[in-house]
Design an enzyme around this catalytic site. Structure first.
Site, PDB file in Angstrom:
ATOM      1  N   ASP A 142      34.098  76.285  24.191  1.00  0.00           N
ATOM      2  CA  ASP A 142      35.169  75.573  23.501  1.00  0.00           C
ATOM      3  C   ASP A 142      36.091  76.609  22.877  1.00  0.00           C
ATOM      4  OD1 ASP A 142      36.434  73.154  22.244  1.00  0.00           O
ATOM      5  OD2 ASP A 142      35.828  74.209  20.416  1.00  0.00           O
TER       6      ASP A 142
ATOM      7  N   GLU B 164      37.504  74.265  29.239  1.00  0.00           N
ATOM      8  CA  GLU B 164      38.516  73.226  29.350  1.00  0.00           C
ATOM      9  C   GLU B 164      39.776  73.751  30.033  1.00  0.00           C
ATOM     10  OE1 GLU B 164      38.363  70.380  25.589  1.00  0.00           O
ATOM     11  OE2 GLU B 164      38.345  72.486  25.005  1.00  0.00           O
TER      12      GLU B 164
ATOM     13  N   ASP C 275      33.183  72.221  16.666  1.00  0.00           N
ATOM     14  CA  ASP C 275      33.335  73.108  17.818  1.00  0.00           C
ATOM     15  C   ASP C 275      32.055  73.213  18.643  1.00  0.00           C
ATOM     16  OD1 ASP C 275      35.936  73.579  16.979  1.00  0.00           O
ATOM     17  OD2 ASP C 275      35.350  75.279  15.725  1.00  0.00           O
TER      18      ASP C 275
END
Length: 418
Positions: A194, A281, A363
């Protein structure tokens, strides 16, 4: 149990070294940089006007003939440059226009003497043994042997060499060689990443969470940078004092860039060493920096560069990179029960799931979900993803991604029930 044969990977690897030119070499380089910049700007102007007025196209071949005419007539001083430098300049302009027409870049711009200067030299492969010896010497046309600080001994043989000068006055030479790379040993692990501002990277490997922190390189130097830029703005343009002050500001920027590059390289190398499958991501960084409240902090992190380094280092070392859909609500979904929260502002760093009562670090929870969403709970080489969601297609809207998250939630519930 599985066995994978590790084979050598052949890749084009770039090397960059600082060198210290003599007074004569600095003078010749000033000529090379100035002539290349002149040819670029004049040909760009000629090219643009030819299309606007007559819809006439040019390429490096037709412009090369024009440069030859300039050498013999109007601008004889262009002959002081190495011919290959001017030819490569025109080829680079062709490539810039190609990138513009294929939507990979913007329209080519005029070059300034105050920006980074660079020229490319072609190395004669027929005499490469006389002009290049790895770790010992490199000779280029019109300059001769360069006093290079060899930080490593390159493998392979270069075909081109780029000589550049940074705004802070340093000289570098760079080239690319085809080298054989040995992949790293397998670890049997997958890791979810992340990316953020509070911590540049938060990783989850199924057992442990690791936070990288954020050194905030620009913020640490911002007070000093502002003071020096303020002094620069008050000086008379064209004066020697202003030029000295400009170098001071350029050195601060170079120092910040070097610190950021050092942090990103160490972080990405550690990530690639730690797992065989890396999941992250698909962030839209260009859109994120439009938030003026966070644009400086996001740019200081260097998310695009971090993604680029992970991609090429994974390719070099036999790792697999899986990209999760950018619309997947990783922070708003409970990694334990899979329930989805409608709203969660950035100020919320920890939250408790109302359905299962689990306390989450924002997170770490996102890193867990990124790993689970890509693998459906199964880590290793069976990871799904590569920019796709659980339905096997790319989500085009936020609502569609939330529907896919519902599928993910159901998969998590069935896994726990089993």
């Amino acid at each position: 149990m599985f066995f994978i044969i590790l084979c050598m990977i052949t890749r084009l690897k770039a090397f960059k070294f600082r060198f210290y030119p003599t007074a004569d070499q600095r003078q010749q380089l000033a000529i090379e940089f100035g002539n290349a910049r002149f040819v670029w700007n004049r040909c760009l102007d000629l090219r643009s006007k030819a299309w606007e007025e007559r819809q006439e196209r040019h390429n490096y071949v037709s412009l090369g003939r024009q440069v030859t005419e300039w050498k013999r007539g109007e601008f004889p001083w262009l002959a002081d440059s190495a011919a290959c430098c001017l030819t490569q300049c025109l080829m680079d302009q062709d490539k810039a226009f190609k990138n513009f027409f294929e939507k990979r870049g913007r329209y080519p711009r005029f070059k300034s003497r105050y920006d980074r200067q660079a020229v490319r030299y072609q190395l004669d492969q027929r005499q490469i043994e006389r002009t290049y010896q790895a770790g010992e010497f490199l000779k280029v046309p019109k300059l001769g042997a360069l006093n290079i600080r060899w930080s490593q001994v390159p493998a392979g043989v270069p075909k081109m060499a780029t000589v550049s000068k940074t705004p802070d006055g340093r000289y570098f030479v760079s080239f690319a060689c085809e080298v054989a790379l040995q992949p790293m040993p397998l670890t049997g692990k997958a890791v979810g990443l992340d990316l953020g501002i509070k911590d540049v990277v938060v990783s989850w490997d199924g057992e442990h969470a690791v936070k990288s922190g954020n050194p905030r390189h620009l913020k640490s130097q911002l007070r000093h940078l502002k003071r020096q830029q303020r002094r620069l703005s008050r000086m008379t343009k064209g004066s020697h004092r202003r030029n000295r002050q400009r170098l001071k500001v350029a050195r601060i920027h170079a120092h910040i860039a070097a610190m950021r590059a050092d942090f990103l390289h160490k972080t990405t190398t550690a990530i690639v060493k730690s797992a065989d499958v890396i999941v992250l991501e698909d962030l839209h960084v260009k859109g994120m920096v439009k938030n003026h409240a966070l644009a400086g902090a996001i740019a200081d992190v260097g998310m695009g560069e971090l993604r680029r380094q992970i991609d090429y280092k994974a390719d070099w070392n036999g790792r697999k990179v899986v990209v999760v859909d950018r619309w997947f609500p990783s922070s708003k979904t409970c990694s334990d029960c899979g329930s989805y929260q409608q709203k969660m502002p950035l100020s919320v760093r920890q939250w408790t799931c109302p359905d299962c009562g689990t306390r989450h670090d924002r997170d770490v929870n996102a890193a867990k979900n990124i790993l689970k969403f890509s693998t459906v709970g199964n880590t290793g080489f069976q990871a799904r993803g590569a920019g796709k969601n659980l339905l096997g297609h790319v989500s085009s809207t936020c609502d569609e991604a939330r529907t896919d998250a519902g599928k993910f939630t159901e998969a998590v519930r069935l896994e726990r029930a089993a």
